[in-house]
Scaffold this motif. Sequence first.
Motif, mmCIF file in Angstrom:
data_model
loop_
_atom_site.group_PDB
_atom_site.id
_atom_site.type_symbol
_atom_site.label_atom_id
_atom_site.label_comp_id
_atom_site.label_asym_id
_atom_site.label_seq_id
_atom_site.Cartn_x
_atom_site.Cartn_y
_atom_site.Cartn_z
ATOM 1 N N ASP A 76 -13.997 4.492 20.628
ATOM 2 C CA ASP A 76 -12.742 4.450 19.876
ATOM 3 C C ASP A 76 -11.575 5.128 20.586
ATOM 4 O O ASP A 76 -10.555 5.430 19.956
ATOM 5 C CB ASP A 76 -12.934 5.100 18.497
ATOM 6 C CG ASP A 76 -13.861 4.289 17.590
ATOM 7 O OD1 ASP A 76 -13.911 3.045 17.774
ATOM 8 O OD2 ASP A 76 -14.540 4.890 16.742
ATOM 9 N N SER B 221 -8.197 5.820 22.280
ATOM 10 C CA SER B 221 -6.927 5.109 22.100
ATOM 11 C C SER B 221 -6.291 4.792 23.452
ATOM 12 O O SER B 221 -6.692 5.321 24.494
ATOM 13 C CB SER B 221 -5.970 5.959 21.264
ATOM 14 O OG SER B 221 -5.575 7.119 21.984
ATOM 15 N N ASP B 222 -5.276 3.937 23.416
ATOM 16 C CA ASP B 222 -4.577 3.571 24.648
ATOM 17 C C ASP B 222 -3.939 4.783 25.313
ATOM 18 O O ASP B 222 -4.003 4.948 26.537
ATOM 19 C CB ASP B 222 -3.510 2.512 24.363
ATOM 20 C CG ASP B 222 -4.112 1.149 24.025
ATOM 21 O OD1 ASP B 222 -5.298 0.936 24.343
ATOM 22 O OD2 ASP B 222 -3.395 0.314 23.446
ATOM 23 N N GLU C 11 -4.867 7.848 25.050
ATOM 24 C CA GLU C 11 -5.924 8.721 25.582
ATOM 25 C C GLU C 11 -6.477 8.180 26.898
ATOM 26 O O GLU C 11 -6.812 8.964 27.796
ATOM 27 C CB GLU C 11 -7.026 8.889 24.533
ATOM 28 C CG GLU C 11 -6.580 9.751 23.358
ATOM 29 C CD GLU C 11 -7.502 9.685 22.157
ATOM 30 O OE1 GLU C 11 -7.422 10.592 21.307
ATOM 31 O OE2 GLU C 11 -8.298 8.721 22.057
ATOM 32 N N ASN D 181 -0.889 9.577 18.423
ATOM 33 C CA ASN D 181 -2.315 9.599 18.744
ATOM 34 C C ASN D 181 -3.105 9.830 17.462
ATOM 35 O O ASN D 181 -3.374 10.978 17.076
ATOM 36 C CB ASN D 181 -2.621 10.693 19.774
ATOM 37 C CG ASN D 181 -4.037 10.541 20.332
ATOM 38 O OD1 ASN D 181 -4.709 9.553 20.084
ATOM 39 N ND2 ASN D 181 -4.474 11.526 21.089
ATOM 40 N N HIS E 151 -9.418 10.372 15.343
ATOM 41 C CA HIS E 151 -10.738 9.719 15.436
ATOM 42 C C HIS E 151 -11.715 10.707 16.075
ATOM 43 O O HIS E 151 -11.314 11.610 16.814
ATOM 44 C CB HIS E 151 -10.675 8.411 16.249
ATOM 45 C CG HIS E 151 -10.471 8.621 17.728
ATOM 46 N ND1 HIS E 151 -11.482 8.829 18.626
ATOM 47 C CD2 HIS E 151 -9.316 8.653 18.463
ATOM 48 C CE1 HIS E 151 -11.003 8.979 19.847
ATOM 49 N NE2 HIS E 151 -9.674 8.877 19.786
ATOM 50 N N ASN F 96 -4.746 15.414 18.671
ATOM 51 C CA ASN F 96 -4.278 14.253 17.911
ATOM 52 C C ASN F 96 -2.969 14.548 17.171
ATOM 53 O O ASN F 96 -2.355 15.610 17.367
ATOM 54 C CB ASN F 96 -5.373 13.753 16.955
ATOM 55 C CG ASN F 96 -5.833 14.818 15.966
ATOM 56 O OD1 ASN F 96 -5.009 15.544 15.384
ATOM 57 N ND2 ASN F 96 -7.148 14.927 15.776
ATOM 58 N N ASN G 289 -1.729 15.513 22.338
ATOM 59 C CA ASN G 289 -1.943 14.864 23.649
ATOM 60 C C ASN G 289 -2.209 15.842 24.790
ATOM 61 O O ASN G 289 -2.192 15.461 25.958
ATOM 62 C CB ASN G 289 -0.793 13.923 23.991
ATOM 63 C CG ASN G 289 -0.797 12.693 23.103
ATOM 64 O OD1 ASN G 289 -1.850 12.283 22.615
ATOM 65 N ND2 ASN G 289 0.372 12.100 22.872
ATOM 66 N N ASN H 93 -9.380 15.081 19.156
ATOM 67 C CA ASN H 93 -10.228 13.891 19.200
ATOM 68 C C ASN H 93 -11.177 13.968 20.391
ATOM 69 O O ASN H 93 -10.757 14.310 21.501
ATOM 70 C CB ASN H 93 -9.389 12.621 19.380
ATOM 71 C CG ASN H 93 -8.479 12.332 18.198
ATOM 72 O OD1 ASN H 93 -8.676 12.860 17.107
ATOM 73 N ND2 ASN H 93 -7.492 11.464 18.424
#
Length: 363
Positions: A255, A257-258, A260, A294, A297, A312, A320, A335
């Motif tokens: 999962d 993210s872009d 991340e 972000n 998750h 997050n 981030n 996350n």
Amino acid sequence: MKRELGISIYPDHSDPQADREYIQKAAKLGYTRIFMSMLEVTEGKEKVSEKFGNIIHYAKDLGFETVLDIAPSIFDDLGISYDNLHFFAELGAEGIRLDEGFDGNKEAMLSYNPEGLAIELNMSNNVAYLDNILSYEANEPFIYGCHNFYPQEGSALPYDFFVSCSKRFKGHGIKTAAFITSHEAKYGPWDVNDGLPTLEMHRHLPIDLQARHMFATGLIDTVIIGNAYASDEELEKVAAVDRYKLSLGIELVPDISDVERKIIAYPNHFRRGDITSMAARSTMTRVVYKDTANPVHDNTQEFQIGDVVVGNDDFGKYKNELQIVLEPHSDSRKNLVGKIPQDARILLDFLKPWTKFQFVPEN
């Protein structure tokens, strides 16, 4: 000192054409050093000269530096003298490795040989051998160091001993080398082949991780694959290793993210200088991606050593920021984005203040 990669060739056990093909593959990938064993020489001087000279000159034309591993018996077998190394220079070698030592003064005198051959010393003994040689005013630029390799399971060096031995050489600015092992190669110089590493802890590790670990110690300038022949995939994996920046393998979570993914790929990670014991923090990503959302998750579990986390949207100014977990803890504002594989966690010891590092995704 610039770092390099090497391969090993055993002309007394191998096919000359296969050697050439292997050398050519390695040359295209940026390998520049060859360890070549002469310990098993049994033929006369003329045949030895032809066999070794042909392959060494072929390698030299492709940019390789070859160091020949020799024992005292070879001088008697070939009718040559330590006082005249012209035979090895004619073969095209750049140096000779003394598998056994002398009294210190002898090695110092050898380092002034008119052929300009490097004299490579055995690094795998934690004694004042090097200091003794240097005390005789050896020609230091022509003194190299190289560890042994160990074909028998359980016989290679323990890490702490390896560090102590290596520091003796690096402390004097001597060019150093050590061996990693292929898991595909079939042979070395002897009839036992459980791999050919310098470090016992490397014997069953992935070959690129062995190389990354060697370079991470800061003690080894040249990493050589000890057995022959490494597979094409192994040659490529080792060639892809960054020789100067700490490289950490990572298994990404499904999962992620872009943003991340971009943070993982960020090229300028470094651990903050004002370190904490809980995590290694790379803080510039929170600056670069401060305006990028972000979502939450994978944030409810207890994070374990080697987990990689990113702040997050609930983490305020720390959103981030990337962290590598060094002590188990829970924090829902982070996350989980990936895990450093268990074997690769040996590299966490090298995350010092200001250490530059990068990730190598493994999935």
